[in-house]
Design a protein around this motif. Structure first.
Motif, PDB file in Angstrom:
ATOM      1  N   GLN A  12      54.940  84.548 -26.922  1.00 19.74           N
ATOM      2  CA  GLN A  12      55.488  83.653 -27.942  1.00 19.74           C
ATOM      3  C   GLN A  12      54.417  82.815 -28.623  1.00 19.74           C
ATOM      4  O   GLN A  12      54.719  82.042 -29.530  1.00 19.74           O
ATOM      5  CB  GLN A  12      56.545  82.748 -27.308  1.00 19.74           C
ATOM      6  CG  GLN A  12      57.701  83.528 -26.704  1.00 19.74           C
ATOM      7  CD  GLN A  12      58.765  82.631 -26.111  1.00 19.74           C
ATOM      8  OE1 GLN A  12      58.840  81.447 -26.389  1.00 19.74           O
ATOM      9  NE2 GLN A  12      59.614  83.205 -25.278  1.00 19.74           N
ATOM     10  N   ARG A  47      68.838  84.797 -29.561  1.00 21.99           N
ATOM     11  CA  ARG A  47      67.738  84.580 -28.629  1.00 21.99           C
ATOM     12  C   ARG A  47      66.857  85.819 -28.554  1.00 21.99           C
ATOM     13  O   ARG A  47      67.292  86.934 -28.792  1.00 21.99           O
ATOM     14  CB  ARG A  47      68.284  84.218 -27.240  1.00 21.99           C
ATOM     15  CG  ARG A  47      69.202  85.255 -26.660  1.00 21.99           C
ATOM     16  CD  ARG A  47      69.928  84.775 -25.420  1.00 21.99           C
ATOM     17  NE  ARG A  47      71.038  85.670 -25.096  1.00 21.99           N
ATOM     18  CZ  ARG A  47      70.921  86.815 -24.467  1.00 21.99           C
ATOM     19  NH1 ARG A  47      69.725  87.224 -24.080  1.00 21.99           N
ATOM     20  NH2 ARG A  47      71.971  87.562 -24.216  1.00 21.99           N
ATOM     21  N   ARG A  48      65.595  85.597 -28.222  1.00 18.10           N
ATOM     22  CA  ARG A  48      64.592  86.651 -28.073  1.00 18.10           C
ATOM     23  C   ARG A  48      64.460  87.516 -29.332  1.00 18.10           C
ATOM     24  O   ARG A  48      64.319  88.735 -29.258  1.00 18.10           O
ATOM     25  CB  ARG A  48      64.900  87.536 -26.851  1.00 18.10           C
ATOM     26  CG  ARG A  48      64.803  86.772 -25.528  1.00 18.10           C
ATOM     27  CD  ARG A  48      64.935  87.689 -24.344  1.00 18.10           C
ATOM     28  NE  ARG A  48      64.734  86.978 -23.090  1.00 18.10           N
ATOM     29  CZ  ARG A  48      63.562  86.790 -22.503  1.00 18.10           C
ATOM     30  NH1 ARG A  48      62.469  87.245 -23.070  1.00 18.10           N
ATOM     31  NH2 ARG A  48      63.469  86.140 -21.352  1.00 18.10           N
ATOM     32  N   SER A  52      60.392  81.897 -31.736  1.00 16.65           N
ATOM     33  CA  SER A  52      59.306  81.093 -31.152  1.00 16.65           C
ATOM     34  C   SER A  52      57.950  81.561 -31.658  1.00 16.65           C
ATOM     35  O   SER A  52      57.065  80.743 -31.942  1.00 16.65           O
ATOM     36  CB  SER A  52      59.360  81.169 -29.623  1.00 16.65           C
ATOM     37  OG  SER A  52      60.559  80.611 -29.132  1.00 16.65           O
ATOM     38  N   ASP A  99      59.475  71.726 -28.079  1.00 16.03           N
ATOM     39  CA  ASP A  99      59.968  72.977 -27.510  1.00 16.03           C
ATOM     40  C   ASP A  99      61.034  72.684 -26.456  1.00 16.03           C
ATOM     41  O   ASP A  99      60.752  72.065 -25.434  1.00 16.03           O
ATOM     42  CB  ASP A  99      58.802  73.732 -26.874  1.00 16.03           C
ATOM     43  CG  ASP A  99      59.193  75.100 -26.353  1.00 16.03           C
ATOM     44  OD1 ASP A  99      60.382  75.463 -26.465  1.00 16.03           O
ATOM     45  OD2 ASP A  99      58.306  75.802 -25.831  1.00 16.03           O
ATOM     46  N   ASN A 101      62.673  75.050 -24.808  1.00 17.54           N
ATOM     47  CA  ASN A 101      62.847  76.252 -23.983  1.00 17.54           C
ATOM     48  C   ASN A 101      62.581  76.029 -22.502  1.00 17.54           C
ATOM     49  O   ASN A 101      62.979  76.847 -21.677  1.00 17.54           O
ATOM     50  CB  ASN A 101      61.903  77.361 -24.476  1.00 17.54           C
ATOM     51  CG  ASN A 101      62.485  78.115 -25.655  1.00 17.54           C
ATOM     52  OD1 ASN A 101      63.588  78.628 -25.589  1.00 17.54           O
ATOM     53  ND2 ASN A 101      61.738  78.152 -26.748  1.00 17.54           N
ATOM     54  N   THR A 102      61.902  74.956 -22.153  1.00 18.71           N
ATOM     55  CA  THR A 102      61.317  74.856 -20.819  1.00 18.71           C
ATOM     56  C   THR A 102      62.159  74.094 -19.804  1.00 18.71           C
ATOM     57  O   THR A 102      61.643  73.661 -18.777  1.00 18.71           O
ATOM     58  CB  THR A 102      59.939  74.171 -20.916  1.00 18.71           C
ATOM     59  OG1 THR A 102      60.106  72.887 -21.534  1.00 18.71           O
ATOM     60  CG2 THR A 102      58.980  75.008 -21.743  1.00 18.71           C
ATOM     61  N   ASP A 159      61.587  74.066 -31.648  1.00 16.96           N
ATOM     62  CA  ASP A 159      61.958  75.399 -31.160  1.00 16.96           C
ATOM     63  C   ASP A 159      63.212  75.319 -30.291  1.00 16.96           C
ATOM     64  O   ASP A 159      63.246  74.560 -29.316  1.00 16.96           O
ATOM     65  CB  ASP A 159      60.800  75.981 -30.342  1.00 16.96           C
ATOM     66  CG  ASP A 159      60.933  77.486 -30.153  1.00 16.96           C
ATOM     67  OD1 ASP A 159      61.823  78.092 -30.776  1.00 16.96           O
ATOM     68  OD2 ASP A 159      60.133  78.059 -29.390  1.00 16.96           O
ATOM     69  N   GLU A 160      64.234  76.109 -30.659  1.00 14.10           N
ATOM     70  CA  GLU A 160      65.498  76.188 -29.916  1.00 14.10           C
ATOM     71  C   GLU A 160      66.131  74.800 -29.752  1.00 14.10           C
ATOM     72  O   GLU A 160      66.424  74.355 -28.647  1.00 14.10           O
ATOM     73  CB  GLU A 160      65.286  76.844 -28.547  1.00 14.10           C
ATOM     74  CG  GLU A 160      64.704  78.243 -28.605  1.00 14.10           C
ATOM     75  CD  GLU A 160      65.666  79.292 -29.144  1.00 14.10           C
ATOM     76  OE1 GLU A 160      66.764  78.927 -29.610  1.00 14.10           O
ATOM     77  OE2 GLU A 160      65.319  80.485 -29.113  1.00 14.10           O
ATOM     78  N   LYS A 163      69.357  74.518 -27.397  1.00 12.53           N
ATOM     79  CA  LYS A 163      69.466  75.019 -26.031  1.00 12.53           C
ATOM     80  C   LYS A 163      70.250  74.064 -25.121  1.00 12.53           C
ATOM     81  O   LYS A 163      71.081  74.509 -24.315  1.00 12.53           O
ATOM     82  CB  LYS A 163      68.085  75.304 -25.440  1.00 12.53           C
ATOM     83  CG  LYS A 163      68.169  76.041 -24.107  1.00 12.53           C
ATOM     84  CD  LYS A 163      66.820  76.483 -23.582  1.00 12.53           C
ATOM     85  CE  LYS A 163      66.981  77.234 -22.260  1.00 12.53           C
ATOM     86  NZ  LYS A 163      65.670  77.625 -21.689  1.00 12.53           N
TER      87      LYS A 163
END
Length: 539
Positions: A12, A47-48, A52, A99, A101-102, A159-160, A163
């Motif tokens: 990414q 997603r995916r 990103s 971000d 995502n984490t 990013d995202e 989520k």
């Protein structure tokens, strides 16, 4: 022996991709088009799907990392425009990259930790003001000070963004509401600090609506359904054939296919996403890259997450399941509805990539939606069958495999016995007798799902309209034609007679295969298949 090329599976970071020599499909023309203006943008993609990586590419450009763009469209475009504007090319701006995502967002602290961590990092760069106590006031102060200290407007990349919302949706509505209120205040800063911002770009799965968390950010431009950006994420047919010839050939050889057959199989399994009616169909990049790496066609993308709350919502809403395969209709406002509830799960199914645009009816301004490809079709239907029966989650493939083995061996009685057991497992108390049609709809859904899932392994046709058999299964040497009679609408004998009277078998006689007619009746008292009758016509 040829060394396999480096495929960027799960990569990414644009910087990592370029420095380590991974294969890259040049998407920088889209980036160049975006950065010509300073409007804040929003992009929704499943997603995916490369969001990103695209965001990371934007970060590299605004940090002035010229060396990463060597040989790409953007390298020449930036140099030429800088000369025209009499400015220095590859200027560096302060970039605030957030971000989401984490983290797993199972409690209030989770999202607060993410926001606080990023804010602390930025405050180390651009100082801290102890009078700023809330997330939004700290964010605002950082943007202002970054501008004052560098003399350059700020770039904001998120990013995202959604989520935290997706992970709590249908699970913890109170926490979901808290997250939305917190993020609404946080993102409103992007508008109030407009004079300090050079560029802003937010990505996510779900789209915003005017009543959602971006209601105060009404200058945000949604490019999710914009024709000019339809190919920004994902892989087009041309990009596939131009960039992946060695991988396609290797897959073909492993699967004992010729090149054209391999292309057709890839298209059937991973193509079909459409983000504008006039745009090109897009392949799922995550699935394509994994298929090339493994040299196999499998469900890669669908296996990374199961939309459990969405399939439950469909049942709660008594949705007619066969319509998911190409007969869902929504207008543009419906496509952008944010909140998923049991009565309105379809927009989120579209935004999350389980449905895509199949047709646009211009005069009515309606979008017709359906599954994009076989990976999503069979993956989604596999998750639906346990909701409509007592088939255990994770065991759908085993159950469908048993149906296939029965039909291949010509064991009609075993096949119908399994169908009888599945229908008998549907909870009787779901609906009162007054709602008989809704109960029947659940029975029909279970039958439909079994036959559709068999379509992965044998040729099947499932019909739900008068004048056509309910289901047809075609194997190497036989054709099976099924007719089901529900709730007092006739006996098994009547169902068999209907197949004969309406000549359902005529179109298959020329194939010279054995034709098996199966008529079945439903018993309302036992709430399952009562009996069945068969007739065999030898080819």
């Amino acid at each position: 022996m040829n060394t396999p090329r480096k495929l960027p599976i799960g990569v990414q970071s644009f910087e990592k991709l370029r420095r380590a020599g991974y294969l890259y499909i040049d998407k920088t023309s889209f980036l160049w088009q975006l950065v010509q203006v300073s409007s804040p943008y929003f992009l929704s993609r499943p997603r995916r799907f490369g969001k990103s990586l695209f965001l990371s590419t934007l970060a590299a450009y605004f940090r002035g990392q010229k060396e990463l763009f060597k040989g790409l469209y953007l390298e020449k475009a930036e140099e030429e425009q800088a000369a025209q504007e009499n400015r220095t090319p590859w200027q560096a701006y302060p970039v605030l990259y957030l971000d989401f995502n984490t983290e797993n967002y199972n409690d209030e602290k989770s999202m607060h930790t993410i926001l606080h961590t990023h804010l602390v990092q930025w405050e180390k760069q651009y100082e801290t003001d102890t009078s700023e106590q809330t997330f939004s006031s700290r964010f605002k102060g950082i943007i202002r000070r970054a501008y004052q200290q560098t003399g350059k407007q700020v770039v904001i990349l998120v990013d995202e963004y959604d989520k935290p919302l997706l992970q709590t949706m249908g699970v913890n509505e109170e926490l979901n509401e808290h997250y939305r209120n917190t993020l609404k205040a946080f993102y409103s800063v992007i508008k109030t600090c407009d004079q300090y911002i050079r560029f802003a770009f937010l990505t996510g799965v779900t789209k915003f609506s005017k009543i959602s968390i971006f209601s105060d950010l009404n200058n945000l431009k949604d490019i999710s359904l914009h024709e000019s950006y339809a190919g920004m994420c994902g892989i087009t047919q041309k990009e596939l054939e131009t960039n992946f010839q060695p991988e396609i050939q290797a897959l073909a050889e492993k699967q004992k296919l010729d090149y054209a057959q391999a292309l057709a199989a890839l298209k059937q399994w991973y193509d079909g996403y459409l983000f504008h009616p006039a745009g090109e169909g897009m392949y799922n990049p995550y699935s394509i890259l994994n298929a090339f790496d493994d040299k196999e066609l499998k469900s890669y993308w669908f296996g990374t997450g199961t939309p459990t709350f969405l399939v439950n919502f469909l049942k709660e809403a008594h949705y007619y399941i066969p319509d998911l395969d190409g007969n869902v209709e929504l207008d543009e406002e419906g496509l952008q509805t944010y909140r998923a509830v049991a009565q309105d799960a379809l927009p989120i199914l579209f935004q999350a990539g389980y449905l895509t645009i199949k047709e646009y009816i211009g005069d009515l301004k309606l979008y017709r939606l359906g599954f994009p490809n076989n990976e999503v079709r069979y993956g989604f239907l596999r998750n639906l069958l346990p909701v409509y029966s007592d088939v255990p989650f994770g065991q759908t493939g085993v159950w469908v495999g048993r149906f296939i083995q029965d039909i291949r061996k010509g064991n009609v009685d075993e096949f119908m016995g399994r169908m009888q057991a599945i229908i008998a497992s549907i909870p009787y108390d779901d609906f009162p007798k007054a709602k008989l049609k809704l109960r029947e709809q659940n029975y029909q859904a279970a039958v439909y799902l079994v036959f559709e899932l068999m379509g992965q392994f044998v040729q099947t046709e499932v019909h739900c309209s008068t004048g056509r058999a309910d289901a047809v299964v075609i194997t190497a040497d036989s054709v099976y034609i099924f007719e089901f009679k529900l709730s007092g609408n006739g006996s098994a004998e009547d169902a068999l007679n209907q197949i004969q009277k309406n000549h359902y078998a005529e179109r298959y006689k020329a194939d010279g295969k054995k034709i098996v007619l199966i008529g079945s009746s439903f018993d309302e008292e036992t709430r399952t298949i009562k009996d069945w009758k068969t007739e065999v016509w030898e080819g």
